[in-house]
Scaffold this active site. Sequence first.
Site, PDB file in Angstrom:
ATOM      1  N   HIS A 118       0.820  -1.209   0.000  1.00 35.42           N
ATOM      2  CA  HIS A 118       0.000   0.000   0.000  1.00 35.42           C
ATOM      3  C   HIS A 118       0.854   1.259   0.000  1.00 35.42           C
ATOM      4  CE1 HIS A 118      -3.888  -2.151   1.298  1.00 35.42           C
ATOM      5  NE2 HIS A 118      -3.852  -1.924   0.013  1.00 35.42           N
ATOM      6  N   ASP A 120     -16.606  -1.127 -23.468  1.00 35.02           N
ATOM      7  CA  ASP A 120     -17.544  -2.132 -23.955  1.00 35.02           C
ATOM      8  C   ASP A 120     -17.503  -2.255 -25.473  1.00 35.02           C
ATOM      9  OD1 ASP A 120     -18.770  -3.482 -21.792  1.00 35.02           O
ATOM     10  OD2 ASP A 120     -19.680  -1.589 -21.199  1.00 35.02           O
ATOM     11  N   CYS A 158     -16.019   8.411 -23.725  1.00 32.83           N
ATOM     12  CA  CYS A 158     -15.925   8.413 -22.266  1.00 32.83           C
ATOM     13  C   CYS A 158     -15.383   7.083 -21.726  1.00 32.83           C
ATOM     14  CB  CYS A 158     -17.279   8.715 -21.635  1.00 32.83           C
ATOM     15  SG  CYS A 158     -18.491   7.439 -21.936  1.00 32.83           S
ATOM     16  N   GLU A 208     -21.815   1.650 -27.331  1.00 28.79           N
ATOM     17  CA  GLU A 208     -20.996   0.592 -26.718  1.00 28.79           C
ATOM     18  C   GLU A 208     -21.136  -0.732 -27.457  1.00 28.79           C
ATOM     19  OE1 GLU A 208     -20.675   1.206 -22.157  1.00 28.79           O
ATOM     20  OE2 GLU A 208     -22.795   1.384 -22.665  1.00 28.79           O
TER      21      GLU A 208
HETATM   22  C1  PEP Z   1     -17.376   1.880 -21.398  1.00 31.54           C
HETATM   23  O1  PEP Z   1     -17.906   0.775 -21.593  1.00 31.54           O
HETATM   24  O2  PEP Z   1     -16.412   2.302 -22.074  1.00 31.54           O
HETATM   25  C2  PEP Z   1     -17.887   2.755 -20.351  1.00 31.54           C
HETATM   26  C3  PEP Z   1     -17.489   4.005 -20.227  1.00 31.54           C
HETATM   27  O3  PEP Z   1     -18.758   2.204 -19.463  1.00 31.54           O
HETATM   28  P1  PEP Z   1     -18.290   1.236 -18.255  1.00 31.54           P
HETATM   29  O4  PEP Z   1     -16.800   1.159 -18.293  1.00 31.54           O
HETATM   30  O5  PEP Z   1     -18.838   1.843 -17.027  1.00 31.54           O
HETATM   31  O6  PEP Z   1     -18.955  -0.044 -18.645  1.00 31.54           O
HETATM   32 MG    MG Z   2     -19.804   0.367 -20.607  1.00 31.27          MG
END
Ligand code: PEP
Ligand code: MG
Length: 850
Positions: free
Chosen positions: A472, A733, A780, A709
């Site tokens: 840690h 995803d 994102c 996604e």
């Molecule tokens: C993604 O799938 O890129 C995303 C931003 O959602 P999560 O990582 O929360 O599934």
């Molecule tokens: Mg996702």
Amino acid sequence: MGMSGVRIVEQSGAAHANSASGPDVVLLAPFDGWAAPLNEVPDPVFAERMMGDGVAIEPLGSVLTAPCDGEIILLHAALHAVTLRAVNGAEILMHIGLDTVALGGRGFTAHVVQGQKVKAGDKLISFDLDQLAQSARSLITPFVLTNGEGFAVERRVENVRVARGQALMTVRRLTSAPAGAAQGGREVRRELVVPLAHGLHARPAARLAGLAKNFAAEIVILSGEARANIRSPVALMGLGVTKGARVIIVATGADAEQAVGALAGLIEGGMGEDTAAPAADAIPASRIPVLDGALAGVRAAPGIALGVAVRLAQPEIRVDENGQGAAYEMQCLGAALAVVKQNLQAAAGKNATLSAILDAHLGILHDPELVAEARAAIAAGKSAGYAWRGAIQGQVAVLRGLKDRRLAERASDLVDLERQVLAALGGVEAAAMRLPQNAILLAQDILPSQLAGLDASRLAGLAMAEGGPTSHAAILAASMNIPALVACGPALLEISDGAVVLLDADRGRLTIDPSLDVREKIALEIAAKREARRAAQASAQMLCHTKDGVRIEICANLGSVEDAVTAVAAGAEGCGLLRTEFLFLDRQSPPSEAEQAEVYRAIAGALGGRPLIVRTLDIGGDKPAAYLPFPPEENPALGLRGVRVSLWRPDLLATQLRAILRGIPLAQCRIMVPMIASLDELRQVRHILDQARADLNIADPVLLGVMIETPAAAITADILAAEADFLSIGTNDLTQYSLAMDRGNARLAAQFDALHPAVLRLIAATAKGGDLHGRRTGVCGGLGSDAVAAPILIGLGVRSLSGTAGQIAELKAVIGSLTLEQCRHLAEKALAAVSADQVREQARGLNPGD
Ligand code: PEP
Ligand code: MG
């Protein structure tokens, strides 16, 4: 993925309980012996009745027989323990000797199998008394009621010699017993593979123990022949469960099924831990030779530092062995634990990494087995300090004895708590060490609390003689941007205070008194890096544009109010993804509209008017919730998740949408729907949103976007964009579904790269679809934080990036140094590349203009 290798075996005690002829069952002595009170068993788990109430017997016979009619519900693989369910539902564990699990079945012969019905007096297990006497810690055999909530133990016989078949105690079923207990306790088991890169170490163990508190069921984790009470993080760590190990969660009680579902979900969901970290033995634990003129070490946090050596002051804490009366010492221990708890709570929140570590420390501090062991020593006449140190050191020895180096490194967390509690017992305030400017701290090993207490502005580097790269302290150093080396060997501590040292963590060496030439060169290198970072930080608060003035929005992904504060300080222009799951997971019922609204309001407030994209609940798949019992799915990643859950339970979605509208000012508010595969899903969500607006008398429109996604959404982006207000690509995803690679599969981690040309082509299609309708496309997912990827994404048409706050300054600096034309050139080449590696090479190695 998550559910593979999962087997659910349910055994309901209801039938037996219902067929009970009456509430009382008399338990007969299972062999000749001496009946003793349970608190004389030299093991706090039994003596403190953590396993349940009952009696103990010193055996004189060598065959354990059934104490009553019933069913064998658990026969331990090591044959040293058996649990029988009586006809009134009471479950009685008979544990032959102590620590006999270690014998691995040697000396034991079972006469029954699990699930078998037996009559009182039937032979259950024979054992070799002589062999046990030589190899076991004790022969004493606890005989305890493990589902005690609905029962009372009466008429127990103690401190007398008993003969086999003689009445030993009566177990009475209480009429007002809790439902589950009255049904005899429903046992649910689930076997699973632990995906966490570092196994069940301190933080996951503490989170499991914390989650278990929400349930009434008795819950244990079985690993091979060992078992641990899930409410004891220390016992869980002591199992030594590593990545890939199979464990079984066993819960008994009315809410056993929910408990097992929630706990298994937490483990299988990865707990936010890196599931793809290198194997535990990736860095050899053996000492590394001394290099010419330098000490070699292992990199624990990156970077180079030139500074003055300072040895960590580590005063020894002495404790008296004997106490001043058990009551007084118990009180002292309780007070000291309370002080440390308060200190830990006060220190959390400084930094997200530190908070996670301190959470784990809080879990250890409340560990029932640790505290019980200390209390047992106090009861035996020891002082609180001596008892606490003894309890901690016992566990330290267990952890250090484990083969897994990462788990062994967790021993320093225990030592940290040993010191903190001893300091509190002595009334000593941990005085912060005064550091000179540019200090390179040398220590045998540094504890997380010691590092957190130092003045980081004076600390240039950290080197430890011992320690490990995943301790840690190492993780904390990295989060504080302090270069660190571990495992430098004892010679490190011979360096005198005040010596000039060059710590090069990236090359794994520490040079004492480097030559003037080297000092100058390194000083320039450090200054240049510092200047680049400073310049990036200085302009981090400015809006981001490419060199030729194209506006690119740089936002942060958030999961809490604290994240929002950190993000704004780091230069976030808003939030591109608020993952609302944090409000819904690890609990027994969904959050109310008011509770959600309050949290959304706080996050919007922390963002100070900046745009806030809230993602509707993305639950299911790898993130199950206890109160949403999904039917088992063969492929959860392809099953009920994201928007599919919201449309399956529109009541939850409607509540969340109303909470969002109530909590977030409309000017700031954008709503985003995860896992969209077709337009119809967006239409259904918009319908529910319109209803929520009507409920709240909101006439103004609210921006509603979709996450891209799935490959389906990417290649129909033009269709979606006709009705969605914005598009945001979830590259995690999208990569998983386009490459057909489980995002959590460690074996595929090296190939799981969102810069794969196939993913880039889907991103290009998305941006094109968005442009057609004048909709902004953002990213994102993980790629949104990747400074290498940023120019390519912009070249493909992406105009907004959202990722981790720590990357914002660098992203803005990189983007500001390139024109749109340069980005487009890079993007074109990337689309034509044959692999993600080639894309990375192109982006990293080449001048984007060539
Ligand atoms: C993604 O799938 O890129 C995303 C931003 O959602 P999560 O990582 O929360 O599934
Ligand atoms: Mg996702």
